[in-house]
Structure formats: C-alpha cells, structure tokens
Design a protein around this motif. Structure first.
Motif, PDB file in Angstrom:
ATOM      1  N   ASN A   9       0.832  -1.200   0.000  1.00  7.13           N
ATOM      2  CA  ASN A   9       0.000   0.000   0.000  1.00  7.13           C
ATOM      3  C   ASN A   9       0.862   1.243   0.000  1.00  7.13           C
ATOM      4  O   ASN A   9       1.933   1.267   0.606  1.00  7.13           O
ATOM      5  CB  ASN A   9      -0.899   0.052   1.244  1.00  7.13           C
ATOM      6  CG  ASN A   9      -1.969  -1.007   1.215  1.00  7.13           C
ATOM      7  OD1 ASN A   9      -2.011  -1.863   2.079  1.00  7.13           O
ATOM      8  ND2 ASN A   9      -2.842  -0.963   0.234  1.00  7.13           N
ATOM      9  N   ASP A  10       0.372   2.286  -0.663  1.00  4.21           N
ATOM     10  CA  ASP A  10       1.010   3.597  -0.545  1.00  4.21           C
ATOM     11  C   ASP A  10       0.514   4.242   0.754  1.00  4.21           C
ATOM     12  O   ASP A  10      -0.296   3.644   1.474  1.00  4.21           O
ATOM     13  CB  ASP A  10       0.771   4.441  -1.808  1.00  4.21           C
ATOM     14  CG  ASP A  10      -0.639   5.001  -1.943  1.00  4.21           C
ATOM     15  OD1 ASP A  10      -1.478   4.823  -1.027  1.00  4.21           O
ATOM     16  OD2 ASP A  10      -0.909   5.636  -2.980  1.00  4.21           O
ATOM     17  N   PRO A  11       0.959   5.442   1.099  1.00  7.48           N
ATOM     18  CA  PRO A  11       0.549   6.045   2.370  1.00  7.48           C
ATOM     19  C   PRO A  11      -0.959   6.279   2.511  1.00  7.48           C
ATOM     20  O   PRO A  11      -1.461   6.460   3.610  1.00  7.48           O
ATOM     21  CB  PRO A  11       1.307   7.376   2.404  1.00  7.48           C
ATOM     22  CG  PRO A  11       2.485   7.149   1.533  1.00  7.48           C
ATOM     23  CD  PRO A  11       2.011   6.218   0.450  1.00  7.48           C
ATOM     24  N   ASP A  12      -1.698   6.271   1.392  1.00 10.62           N
ATOM     25  CA  ASP A  12      -3.146   6.488   1.427  1.00 10.62           C
ATOM     26  C   ASP A  12      -3.941   5.201   1.245  1.00 10.62           C
ATOM     27  O   ASP A  12      -5.137   5.231   1.004  1.00 10.62           O
ATOM     28  CB  ASP A  12      -3.534   7.521   0.366  1.00 10.62           C
ATOM     29  CG  ASP A  12      -2.938   8.872   0.691  1.00 10.62           C
ATOM     30  OD1 ASP A  12      -3.478   9.542   1.585  1.00 10.62           O
ATOM     31  OD2 ASP A  12      -1.914   9.230   0.092  1.00 10.62           O
ATOM     32  N   ASN A  13      -3.248   4.061   1.361  1.00 11.95           N
ATOM     33  CA  ASN A  13      -3.847   2.729   1.233  1.00 11.95           C
ATOM     34  C   ASN A  13      -4.285   2.354  -0.170  1.00 11.95           C
ATOM     35  O   ASN A  13      -5.062   1.418  -0.349  1.00 11.95           O
ATOM     36  CB  ASN A  13      -5.005   2.530   2.229  1.00 11.95           C
ATOM     37  CG  ASN A  13      -4.474   2.369   3.626  1.00 11.95           C
ATOM     38  OD1 ASN A  13      -3.481   1.686   3.852  1.00 11.95           O
ATOM     39  ND2 ASN A  13      -5.123   3.007   4.580  1.00 11.95           N
ATOM     40  N   ASN A  14      -3.803   3.080  -1.190  1.00  7.35           N
ATOM     41  CA  ASN A  14      -3.988   2.596  -2.555  1.00  7.35           C
ATOM     42  C   ASN A  14      -3.154   1.332  -2.697  1.00  7.35           C
ATOM     43  O   ASN A  14      -2.030   1.267  -2.194  1.00  7.35           O
ATOM     44  CB  ASN A  14      -3.527   3.647  -3.574  1.00  7.35           C
ATOM     45  CG  ASN A  14      -4.417   4.859  -3.559  1.00  7.35           C
ATOM     46  OD1 ASN A  14      -5.594   4.782  -3.871  1.00  7.35           O
ATOM     47  ND2 ASN A  14      -3.856   5.998  -3.160  1.00  7.35           N
ATOM     48  N   LEU A  15      -3.700   0.315  -3.345  1.00  5.89           N
ATOM     49  CA  LEU A  15      -2.979  -0.934  -3.534  1.00  5.89           C
ATOM     50  C   LEU A  15      -2.058  -0.802  -4.742  1.00  5.89           C
ATOM     51  O   LEU A  15      -2.508  -0.502  -5.851  1.00  5.89           O
ATOM     52  CB  LEU A  15      -3.947  -2.099  -3.739  1.00  5.89           C
ATOM     53  CG  LEU A  15      -3.302  -3.471  -3.870  1.00  5.89           C
ATOM     54  CD1 LEU A  15      -2.553  -3.849  -2.587  1.00  5.89           C
ATOM     55  CD2 LEU A  15      -4.358  -4.512  -4.204  1.00  5.89           C
ATOM     56  N   ILE A  16      -0.776  -1.015  -4.527  1.00  3.95           N
ATOM     57  CA  ILE A  16       0.223  -0.915  -5.593  1.00  3.95           C
ATOM     58  C   ILE A  16       0.788  -2.311  -5.841  1.00  3.95           C
ATOM     59  O   ILE A  16       1.208  -2.993  -4.917  1.00  3.95           O
ATOM     60  CB  ILE A  16       1.361   0.056  -5.215  1.00  3.95           C
ATOM     61  CG1 ILE A  16       0.793   1.416  -4.769  1.00  3.95           C
ATOM     62  CG2 ILE A  16       2.353   0.198  -6.366  1.00  3.95           C
ATOM     63  CD1 ILE A  16      -0.035   2.141  -5.810  1.00  3.95           C
ATOM     64  N   GLU A  17       0.795  -2.706  -7.093  1.00  2.00           N
ATOM     65  CA  GLU A  17       1.368  -3.980  -7.526  1.00  2.00           C
ATOM     66  C   GLU A  17       2.528  -3.650  -8.451  1.00  2.00           C
ATOM     67  O   GLU A  17       2.357  -2.923  -9.426  1.00  2.00           O
ATOM     68  CB  GLU A  17       0.305  -4.793  -8.270  1.00  2.00           C
ATOM     69  CG  GLU A  17       0.784  -6.084  -8.862  1.00  2.00           C
ATOM     70  CD  GLU A  17      -0.309  -6.806  -9.654  1.00  2.00           C
ATOM     71  OE1 GLU A  17      -0.020  -7.889 -10.186  1.00  2.00           O
ATOM     72  OE2 GLU A  17      -1.434  -6.287  -9.765  1.00  2.00           O
ATOM     73  N   VAL A  18       3.717  -4.143  -8.129  1.00  2.86           N
ATOM     74  CA  VAL A  18       4.868  -3.981  -9.017  1.00  2.86           C
ATOM     75  C   VAL A  18       5.175  -5.363  -9.569  1.00  2.86           C
ATOM     76  O   VAL A  18       5.314  -6.327  -8.812  1.00  2.86           O
ATOM     77  CB  VAL A  18       6.081  -3.383  -8.285  1.00  2.86           C
ATOM     78  CG1 VAL A  18       7.298  -3.343  -9.205  1.00  2.86           C
ATOM     79  CG2 VAL A  18       5.755  -1.981  -7.781  1.00  2.86           C
ATOM     80  N   SER A  19       5.267  -5.438 -10.898  1.00  5.76           N
ATOM     81  CA  SER A  19       5.333  -6.736 -11.557  1.00  5.76           C
ATOM     82  C   SER A  19       6.423  -6.804 -12.606  1.00  5.76           C
ATOM     83  O   SER A  19       6.816  -5.799 -13.190  1.00  5.76           O
ATOM     84  CB  SER A  19       3.992  -7.028 -12.237  1.00  5.76           C
ATOM     85  OG  SER A  19       2.943  -6.965 -11.299  1.00  5.76           O
ATOM     86  N   VAL A  20       6.865  -8.046 -12.855  1.00  3.79           N
ATOM     87  CA  VAL A  20       7.880  -8.343 -13.860  1.00  3.79           C
ATOM     88  C   VAL A  20       7.305  -9.387 -14.804  1.00  3.79           C
ATOM     89  O   VAL A  20       6.832 -10.444 -14.374  1.00  3.79           O
ATOM     90  CB  VAL A  20       9.168  -8.900 -13.195  1.00  3.79           C
ATOM     91  CG1 VAL A  20      10.196  -9.265 -14.257  1.00  3.79           C
ATOM     92  CG2 VAL A  20       9.726  -7.909 -12.198  1.00  3.79           C
ATOM     93  N   TYR A  21       7.322  -9.094 -16.106  1.00  2.37           N
ATOM     94  CA  TYR A  21       6.910 -10.086 -17.114  1.00  2.37           C
ATOM     95  C   TYR A  21       8.034 -11.077 -17.355  1.00  2.37           C
ATOM     96  O   TYR A  21       9.203 -10.764 -17.140  1.00  2.37           O
ATOM     97  CB  TYR A  21       6.605  -9.393 -18.453  1.00  2.37           C
ATOM     98  CG  TYR A  21       5.158  -8.962 -18.572  1.00  2.37           C
ATOM     99  CD1 TYR A  21       4.166  -9.894 -18.852  1.00  2.37           C
ATOM    100  CD2 TYR A  21       4.788  -7.649 -18.408  1.00  2.37           C
ATOM    101  CE1 TYR A  21       2.845  -9.510 -18.972  1.00  2.37           C
ATOM    102  CE2 TYR A  21       3.477  -7.254 -18.508  1.00  2.37           C
ATOM    103  CZ  TYR A  21       2.497  -8.187 -18.798  1.00  2.37           C
ATOM    104  OH  TYR A  21       1.204  -7.811 -18.912  1.00  2.37           O
TER     105      TYR A  21
END
Length: 128
Positions: free
Chosen positions: A109-121
């Motif tokens: 989560n970012d500081p505002d609780n947005n869900l962040i997904e970091v991905s690798v193909y």
C-alpha cells in the motif's frame, strides 16, 4: 482505438507525502503542471494526485486506487528495494496474470492505502 494509458489520478490525503513516496519508493519523477497540480512521471505515463473533493467529476475516495506497474528490475531487486524503504509487502512475490501473460508481482500500500502492484513479465513478454 486505444493505444495506452496517458495518466491515472489517485485521491490522497496529502499530495506532498504521496509525491515523496512515489519518488522515493518507485523512483518516479515529480512534476508540477497546470495551476500548481502535482504528479509523478515514469516512461510515457504519469500519476496525478488530487485531494478528496478537489475534482468534482471524480467520486473516488482515498485508498480506492489499485494500480499495477511493470518494472524492468528483477523481482528480487524490487523486494530488496521495498524492504530498504521500509515498505510492508502485503503479498508476493506471486504469479499473476498481466495484460500480456504471466507476471511475478509484489503488492503493498502507498501512504493512502492505494494498492500498488509492481510486476515483472517473463523475458519473452517484456516488449510491447
């Protein structure tokens, strides 16, 4: 008809805190545009930030965002960087389904609780 995203908008409680997080944790470039609005840029896309109620057409609440970002780093390097930034990983690395096929992802989560997904193909799917 549609070729790519230009930008997305996330609703946050503190714009400067959001910019700092995305600059530090995700190595994005902070920018100011329009009448002093703030965003971060990466590649040919950007994330604009707005305060709750700032944009009357948008009824998004803080923490309502769910964003998947593709990296050219290895997933191990991403995990190490997140840990160095003291970011709590909620899930991953885990295999998920991206727009072009299987991806390895980590979620936080970012500081505002947005869900962040970091991905690798997979290597065969990295080019558009």
């Amino acid at each position: 008809m549609i070729s790519h995203f230009d930008h997305i908008v996330l609703t946050v409680a503190n714009i400067d805190r959001a910019v700092s997080f995305y600059e530090t944790v995700l190595n994005m470039e902070p920018i100011t545009f329009g009448e002093g609005r703030k965003a971060v840029r990466f590649g040919q896309q950007k994330i604009n930030f707005q305060l709750l109620g700032q944009e009357l057409r948008n009824h998004a609440m803080e923490g309502a965002g769910d964003v998947c970002l593709i990296t050219n780093w290895t997933i191990d390097k991403v995990v190490a960087h997140l840990k160095a930034c003291k970011v709590i990983i909620l899930e991953g690395p885990v295999t998920k389904s991206g727009a072009l096929g299987p991806i390895q992802s980590v979620y936080f989560n970012d500081p505002d609780n947005n869900l962040i997904e970091v991905s690798v193909y997979e290597k065969s799917r990295t080019a558009f």
